[in-house]
Design a protein around this motif. Structure first.
Motif, PDB file in Angstrom:
ATOM      1  N   ALA A  11      -5.570   4.689   1.364  1.00  0.00           N
ATOM      2  CA  ALA A  11      -5.171   3.748   2.415  1.00  0.00           C
ATOM      3  C   ALA A  11      -4.085   2.805   1.913  1.00  0.00           C
ATOM      4  O   ALA A  11      -3.113   2.526   2.631  1.00  0.00           O
ATOM      5  CB  ALA A  11      -6.383   2.955   2.904  1.00  0.00           C
ATOM      6  N   VAL A  53      -5.579   3.277   9.029  1.00  0.00           N
ATOM      7  CA  VAL A  53      -4.382   3.525   8.217  1.00  0.00           C
ATOM      8  C   VAL A  53      -4.113   5.020   8.042  1.00  0.00           C
ATOM      9  O   VAL A  53      -2.969   5.471   8.139  1.00  0.00           O
ATOM     10  CB  VAL A  53      -4.518   2.853   6.830  1.00  0.00           C
ATOM     11  CG1 VAL A  53      -3.261   3.106   5.991  1.00  0.00           C
ATOM     12  CG2 VAL A  53      -4.766   1.360   6.993  1.00  0.00           C
ATOM     13  N   LEU A  54      -5.186   5.793   7.789  1.00  0.00           N
ATOM     14  CA  LEU A  54      -5.016   7.218   7.526  1.00  0.00           C
ATOM     15  C   LEU A  54      -5.193   8.071   8.778  1.00  0.00           C
ATOM     16  O   LEU A  54      -4.841   9.254   8.780  1.00  0.00           O
ATOM     17  CB  LEU A  54      -6.023   7.675   6.458  1.00  0.00           C
ATOM     18  CG  LEU A  54      -5.925   6.977   5.102  1.00  0.00           C
ATOM     19  CD1 LEU A  54      -7.062   7.436   4.189  1.00  0.00           C
ATOM     20  CD2 LEU A  54      -4.579   7.247   4.447  1.00  0.00           C
ATOM     21  N   ASP A  79     -10.759   1.183   7.519  1.00  0.00           N
ATOM     22  CA  ASP A  79      -9.421   1.320   6.936  1.00  0.00           C
ATOM     23  C   ASP A  79      -8.935   2.764   7.003  1.00  0.00           C
ATOM     24  O   ASP A  79      -7.766   3.026   7.292  1.00  0.00           O
ATOM     25  CB  ASP A  79      -9.425   0.846   5.483  1.00  0.00           C
ATOM     26  CG  ASP A  79      -9.495  -0.663   5.362  1.00  0.00           C
ATOM     27  OD1 ASP A  79      -9.271  -1.346   6.379  1.00  0.00           O
ATOM     28  OD2 ASP A  79      -9.776  -1.157   4.258  1.00  0.00           O
ATOM     29  N   ALA A  80      -9.840   3.706   6.721  1.00  0.00           N
ATOM     30  CA  ALA A  80      -9.463   5.114   6.783  1.00  0.00           C
ATOM     31  C   ALA A  80      -9.054   5.502   8.201  1.00  0.00           C
ATOM     32  O   ALA A  80      -8.104   6.266   8.406  1.00  0.00           O
ATOM     33  CB  ALA A  80     -10.614   5.988   6.300  1.00  0.00           C
ATOM     34  N   TYR A  95     -10.656   6.788  -1.143  1.00  0.00           N
ATOM     35  CA  TYR A  95     -10.140   6.534   0.198  1.00  0.00           C
ATOM     36  C   TYR A  95      -9.433   5.181   0.268  1.00  0.00           C
ATOM     37  O   TYR A  95      -8.432   5.028   0.986  1.00  0.00           O
ATOM     38  CB  TYR A  95     -11.274   6.609   1.226  1.00  0.00           C
ATOM     39  CG  TYR A  95     -11.683   8.024   1.558  1.00  0.00           C
ATOM     40  CD1 TYR A  95     -10.858   8.857   2.301  1.00  0.00           C
ATOM     41  CD2 TYR A  95     -12.905   8.543   1.123  1.00  0.00           C
ATOM     42  CE1 TYR A  95     -11.224  10.167   2.598  1.00  0.00           C
ATOM     43  CE2 TYR A  95     -13.279   9.850   1.420  1.00  0.00           C
ATOM     44  CZ  TYR A  95     -12.438  10.657   2.153  1.00  0.00           C
ATOM     45  OH  TYR A  95     -12.805  11.947   2.445  1.00  0.00           O
ATOM     46  N   GLU A  96      -9.937   4.212  -0.481  1.00  0.00           N
ATOM     47  CA  GLU A  96      -9.251   2.922  -0.544  1.00  0.00           C
ATOM     48  C   GLU A  96      -7.856   3.091  -1.131  1.00  0.00           C
ATOM     49  O   GLU A  96      -6.876   2.518  -0.646  1.00  0.00           O
ATOM     50  CB  GLU A  96     -10.058   1.945  -1.386  1.00  0.00           C
ATOM     51  CG  GLU A  96     -11.310   1.408  -0.739  1.00  0.00           C
ATOM     52  CD  GLU A  96     -12.018   0.396  -1.617  1.00  0.00           C
ATOM     53  OE1 GLU A  96     -11.628   0.247  -2.793  1.00  0.00           O
ATOM     54  OE2 GLU A  96     -12.971  -0.234  -1.135  1.00  0.00           O
ATOM     55  N   GLN A 132     -14.390   0.327   4.510  1.00  0.00           N
ATOM     56  CA  GLN A 132     -13.675   1.510   4.036  1.00  0.00           C
ATOM     57  C   GLN A 132     -13.517   2.552   5.138  1.00  0.00           C
ATOM     58  O   GLN A 132     -12.478   3.201   5.256  1.00  0.00           O
ATOM     59  CB  GLN A 132     -14.417   2.095   2.834  1.00  0.00           C
ATOM     60  CG  GLN A 132     -14.316   1.227   1.589  1.00  0.00           C
ATOM     61  CD  GLN A 132     -15.380   1.555   0.545  1.00  0.00           C
ATOM     62  OE1 GLN A 132     -16.458   2.054   0.858  1.00  0.00           O
ATOM     63  NE2 GLN A 132     -15.073   1.266  -0.713  1.00  0.00           N
TER      64      GLN A 132
END
Length: 498
Positions: A243, A278-279, A274-275, A239-240, A271
């Motif tokens: 992203a 960003v995602l 960020d998901a 996932y990092e 994490q």
């Protein structure tokens, strides 16, 4: 059992897409069953029947998937010879499993005295044999290896009947349906691929998308979008990577991804955030193991940072306290009526893990006020910090959040001793100086009253499923590091002591 379940779905949904590869190959459920039948006939032509062992040395493909199902149909069992096995590991695996046949799709050296090798393509060319009346096999159908993140990979075995029951129970818990599309980037040698993708998709009548495990994150992210994936399980570092890839390119549309799963034992709040940012996805936490199955999960469509997981229906949980004054904190102990048969040839591991009807996970969990459980790390990774018990993964999470590092792996200097000394391997941000990285990491250690050695390195090994390979890292440390000395060994590694 497993074959019959697939056959039943093919009867109900004959033209539904069962499996697709990212290079464009696709099979319906009817076509997949036909391929499985041909492969099963090919196995029988080599004398493979109930109880026989088939070793696999294969790359991801629809043919590999069909072989697994064909083994289940014949009542045999399969065992992968994993890609990271060296010659000694391969010889050990063959000795432990005693296969009658090796199926391969590429050249690989096998030790003298190995069983015959059959090409996968040759097996799939056989004429399918008709099904015998009442053809059912409920016994052991596979012997997989644990990830090796806690030692040399151990072989463990599952029965078809228990595995099928466990998978169906988990699918109901996660509300997976035939409308889902599972995106799998993992090698079929491991349970992460088969249990969380292959069987999850096929037992629910959904579509499975097989991707190249070696493709770059930007490519995989684009394929997730193009195939309209609704479900997948990936590791925290995956996932990092997604992203970072999304931040460097056009924002992907992942609006259909309703079940982005990740192991809650290693997933950090950063994490998850960020998901989400960003995602545009909320990662759902899950928890389980190759030898137990899936035990916990949280399917809430929210940012789950700080949240726990709830037991899957049919799984009982309790905590074995680390301290009498903390009943909410202890080793997680599970029980279920459908787990694996345990480890093969490892009495010590079985005695530690399988105790009567209970499965001792080796993980420390904390029970939350709402009854959910947060996984804090391995029992052997709990550090005696000045501010209370601290798990090595939690320390890694803090370092990742506060320091200019790309990856951190903390190893207690004396595993299981509950001490305050730690060995820390850190992959630094290349844009920052080594001295700056080291000082920031050492400051975190001092804040917790921890002492230890900080090693900056560009090479942190990982297991085939993507977890940090801590045993190998510890071996490298012991072989390369000179105690009591700062080193710069020419391999991108620098060491200091805090």
């Amino acid at each position: 059992m497993l074959y019959q379940a697939l056959h039943d779905i093919a009867v109900r949904r004959p033209d539904a897409r069962a499996v697709t590869t990212t290079d464009g190959t696709s099979l319906s459920y009817t076509e997949l069953v036909e391929l499985v039948d041909r492969t099963a006939a090919g196995l029988r032509g080599h004398g493979i029947g109930a109880g026989a062992v088939v070793a696999c040395s294969l790359h991801n493909s629809i043919g590999y998937l069909a072989l697994i199902l064909a083994v289940a149909r014949t009542g045999a069992r399969y065992v992968p010879l994993m890609s990271n096995f060296d010659a000694a590991d391969t010889a050990t695996a063959l000795r432990l499993t005693e296969p009658r046949l090796i199926v391969a799709d590429h050249d690989r050296a096998f030790p003298d005295g190995s069983p015959p090798v059959a090409a996968l393509d040759d097996l799939t060319c056989a004429a399918p044999a008709p099904r015998a009346p009442g053809e059912q096999h409920s016994g052991i159908f596979r012997a997989l290896w644990t990830s090796g993140s806690t030692g040399f990979p151990k072989q463990m075995v599952w029965r078809q009947d228990r595995f099928l029951r466990e998978r169906r129970r988990w699918l109901a818990d996660t509300q997976i349906t035939a409308a889902d599309v599972f995106f799998c980037r993992h090698t079929l040698d491991v349970a992460h691929a088969t249990d969380l993708h292959v069987f999850a998709a096929l037992l629910s009548g959904a579509e499975l998308v097989l991707a190249d495990p070696h493709a770059g994150p930007d490519v995989l992210l684009r394929q997730i979008e193009e195939h309209g994936a609704t479900a997948m399980s990936a590791l925290p570092r995956h996932y990092e990577e997604y992203a970072r890839a999304a931040a460097d390119g056009p924002a992907p549309d992942l609006s259909r991804l309703r079940r982005p799963l990740c192991g809650g034992a290693y997933l950090s709040a950063a994490q998850m955030s960020d998901a989400a940012e960003v995602l545009g996805i909320h990662i759902r936490q899950i928890y389980g193991s190759t030898e137990f199955g899936l035990a916990l999960g949280n399917m809430a469509d929210v940012l789950q940072a700080g949240l726990g997981m709830f037991p899957v229906e049919g799984v009982d949980t309790r905590l074995e306290p680390l301290s009498p004054d903390r009943p909410d904190l202890g080793e997680l102990v599970l029980s279920s009526d459908c787990t694996s048969e345990g480890y093969v040839g490892s009495d010590e591991a079985n005695a530690r893990t399988f105790r009567g009807d209970e499965f001792w996970t080796g993980d420390v969990a904390q029970r939350q006020a709402d009854g959910s459980l947060r996984i804090l790390g391995r029992v052997t990774e709990i550090l005696a910090a000045a501010d209370g018990p601290l798990s090595a993964p939690a320390l890694d999470e803090e370092i990742a959040a506060q320091c200019p590092v790309l990856e951190s792996v903390a190893l207690p200097a004396r595993p299981g001793a509950y001490g305050n000394e730690v060995l820390l391997a850190v992959r630094p941000d290349p844009a920052r100086s080594g001295n700056e990285v080291r000082k920031s990491v050492e400051a975190v250690l001092r804040a917790h009253g921890l002492a230890g050695t900080v090693r900056l390195t560009d090479d942190i090994p990982h297991t085939p499923v993507g977890k940090p390979d801590k045993p190998l890292l510890r071996k490298r440390w012991e072989a390369e590091a000179a105690p009591g000395e700062n080193t710069a060994d020419g391999s991108g590694t620098e060491e200091s002591h805090a």
